[in-house]
Write a protein that holds these residues in place. Sequence first.
Motif, short mmCIF file in Angstrom:
data_model
loop_
_atom_site.label_atom_id
_atom_site.label_comp_id
_atom_site.label_asym_id
_atom_site.label_seq_id
_atom_site.Cartn_x
_atom_site.Cartn_y
_atom_site.Cartn_z
N PRO A 1 43.55 43.76 39.07
CA PRO A 1 43.02 44.98 39.70
C PRO A 1 43.54 45.18 41.12
N GLU A 2 43.63 44.10 41.87
CA GLU A 2 44.08 44.20 43.26
C GLU A 2 45.51 44.73 43.32
N THR A 3 46.38 44.18 42.48
CA THR A 3 47.78 44.61 42.49
C THR A 3 47.92 46.07 42.12
N VAL A 4 47.21 46.47 41.06
CA VAL A 4 47.34 47.84 40.59
C VAL A 4 46.83 48.81 41.64
N ARG B 1 53.03 37.56 34.25
CA ARG B 1 52.96 36.12 34.45
C ARG B 1 52.57 35.81 35.88
N ALA B 2 53.09 36.64 36.77
CA ALA B 2 52.78 36.40 38.18
C ALA B 2 51.32 36.71 38.50
N GLU B 3 50.76 37.74 37.82
CA GLU B 3 49.45 38.22 38.25
C GLU B 3 48.29 37.69 37.42
N ALA B 4 48.51 37.37 36.14
CA ALA B 4 47.40 36.99 35.29
C ALA B 4 46.79 35.68 35.77
N PRO B 5 45.45 35.54 35.67
CA PRO B 5 44.80 34.30 36.08
C PRO B 5 45.35 33.12 35.28
N VAL C 1 38.64 53.21 44.90
CA VAL C 1 38.97 51.94 44.29
C VAL C 1 39.03 50.84 45.34
N ALA C 2 39.62 51.18 46.46
CA ALA C 2 39.73 50.19 47.52
C ALA C 2 38.33 49.73 47.96
N LEU C 3 37.42 50.70 48.06
CA LEU C 3 36.04 50.35 48.42
C LEU C 3 35.45 49.38 47.42
N TYR C 4 35.65 49.71 46.17
CA TYR C 4 35.05 48.88 45.14
C TYR C 4 35.66 47.50 45.12
N GLN C 5 36.92 47.46 45.37
CA GLN C 5 37.63 46.20 45.40
C GLN C 5 37.06 45.29 46.49
N HIS C 6 36.70 45.92 47.61
CA HIS C 6 36.11 45.19 48.71
C HIS C 6 34.82 44.52 48.24
N HIS C 7 34.01 45.31 47.55
CA HIS C 7 32.76 44.82 46.99
C HIS C 7 33.02 43.63 46.07
N HIS C 8 34.03 43.81 45.24
CA HIS C 8 34.39 42.78 44.27
C HIS C 8 34.78 41.49 44.99
N HIS D 1 36.90 53.10 39.21
CA HIS D 1 36.14 52.29 40.15
C HIS D 1 35.02 51.53 39.48
N LEU D 2 34.59 51.98 38.28
CA LEU D 2 33.54 51.22 37.62
C LEU D 2 34.11 50.04 36.85
N VAL D 3 35.28 50.18 36.33
CA VAL D 3 35.80 49.19 35.40
C VAL D 3 36.49 48.03 36.09
N MET D 4 37.10 48.32 37.20
CA MET D 4 38.08 47.36 37.69
C MET D 4 37.51 46.01 38.15
N ALA D 5 36.26 45.97 38.59
CA ALA D 5 35.76 44.74 39.20
C ALA D 5 35.81 43.53 38.27
N GLU D 6 35.44 43.69 37.02
CA GLU D 6 35.34 42.51 36.15
C GLU D 6 36.59 42.24 35.34
N THR D 7 37.56 43.10 35.45
CA THR D 7 38.68 43.00 34.53
C THR D 7 39.71 41.96 34.97
N ASP D 8 40.34 41.32 33.98
CA ASP D 8 41.41 40.36 34.30
C ASP D 8 42.70 41.09 34.60
N ARG D 9 42.95 42.12 33.80
CA ARG D 9 44.23 42.79 33.92
C ARG D 9 44.06 44.27 33.65
N VAL D 10 44.70 45.06 34.49
CA VAL D 10 44.64 46.51 34.35
C VAL D 10 46.01 47.00 33.91
N VAL D 11 46.00 47.88 32.92
CA VAL D 11 47.23 48.55 32.52
C VAL D 11 47.04 50.02 32.84
N CYS D 12 47.88 50.52 33.73
CA CYS D 12 47.75 51.90 34.14
C CYS D 12 48.72 52.73 33.31
N LEU D 13 48.15 53.63 32.51
CA LEU D 13 48.93 54.34 31.50
C LEU D 13 49.03 55.82 31.83
#
Lengths: 282, 264
Positions: B223-226, B10-14, B244-251, B201-213
């Motif tokens: 993505p930023e929180t995860v 709830r805190a993180e979802a757009p 991932v951090a690099l890609y996040q920067h790009h994002h 690193h390919l998937v995270m840029a466009e995603t709303d929510r990441v579940v790390c399993l």
Amino acid sequence: MIDAFVLRALLAGVGIALLAGPLGAFVVWRRLAIFGEALAHSALLGVVSAHLLDVDPTLGLVVFAALLAAALWALEEQRLLPTDTILSTLAHGALAAGLVLVSLLDWLRIDLFAYLFGDILAVSDSDLAVLLVLSLLVAIALGRHWRGLLSLTIEPDLARVEGVPVRRLRLLLDLLIAAAIAVGMKLVGLVLVVSLLVVPAATARPWARTPHGMALLAALVGTAATLSGVGLSLLVDLPTGPAIVLVAVLGFLASVTAGRLRELRTRAREGRGGLAGEPARR
Amino acid sequence: MLAQARPTLRAEAPAAVESAPILVELRAVTVRREERTILESVDLLVREGELVTVIGPNGAGKTTLVKVALGLLAPSAGTVRRREGLRIGYAPQALVIDPAMPIDVLGFLALGGRRPRDELEAALAEVGVAGIGRRQMRALSGGELRRVLLARALLRRPDLLVLDEPLSGVDLAGQLALYELIGSLRRVRGCAVLLVSHDLHLVMAETDRVVCLDRHVCCSGSPETVARDSAFLRLLGDRVARVVALYQHHHACRHDGSDERGAP
């Protein structure tokens, strides 16, 4: 003027060939040839049991084929062992049980030879009736469920997500194949019956671009092999079942050779075109 | 009501997605096979229009999770709910066409349901492989096969696209193109996407929510929180986390400058 027994033989042969074409395509696609061999092995047990219960041996065959199909279906749900291992186990179990029964019941006299090699010229009117009913059943089942059966053959999980009743259809297909094998034994016997399913489908493969094309072509190839086999056996006095299978296998060798040659020619042509035309492809 | 059980989400979802109806919900799903626990008390939620990415190393139970969500596999414990009448388009991780099976692309697409030829051709055009309808399935490249699987899934007019490793068997340039395609399909169609990938690193840029399993849910959120989460860093190691951090920067750059994502 054709004798009645020859006419019955031709009708039965063509009927079984038409059945075996499409079903054989599924046998090839799903790699179930060993399933057919397993059914053939279990035939002895079916025949002995039928004699014990004093019922028609063909009925015994059909029931045992159906039981084995059900066992296959149930066992396919588990993923621990490959299907051919399971089938081989079942088949040899059934064969061993049949042999033990035959030796225990030494009063039993069975003409094993007829079941081993078949006798198409001894096909009766009631055999023809069974064949006709089975053909109709197969035609209806394949016509109604063609798309679902293909879909589950190619990718069962995707088929299930798309709403195909995968388990039910797989059971249906296994039962139809079992029935076709039980009936086909009349024609060429249990030793050769699997070739009726596998060989025409394999012969059709190099020339087919669609699944239904392969099934129909297999039916035609099987019919041609049956007719020429019966003809040969009448003209040259050969055993009918082996003659049919031999013609079919010769046709298969010709088909595969021609298919391979065509493939090599196409590749050679594409190789030259590729160098000149589009060097950077892939 | 349902969101209360998962305060992190709830805190993180757009905010725009937060109120959308739920399509699929897994609660405390556990899958055991022969004494081995494949999934342990996993929660997963996909709302209308959301892009949810499940990431994790090999053997983390990603494909098992997908199968439970699709209803292909019954969990040993826990509950699975799908919205009534939910239409799912599924693209499996691998598709091996037996050499004995002659089938062209149009024939393969038609397996998903009887549809007119031009609709099948249109689906191929939509995924960027117009004109390959008469090619045999076995002659396709890895990228073409991925796109054909996508087309078959789209033909069902899905509310939810389930894509199991959609980038597997595709080279890097092809991966980026596929990734753009999935993003644009989602924007045009408005369908939710549940995407499974080991490739962070390919998937995270466009995603709303990441579940790390990793058999259980290590962490989940934006993505930023995860990417900052210590459980995630431990799981995947510092080297991957730097990428991932690099890609996040790009994002983040793209977001500040030209926002291509379009509000859902």
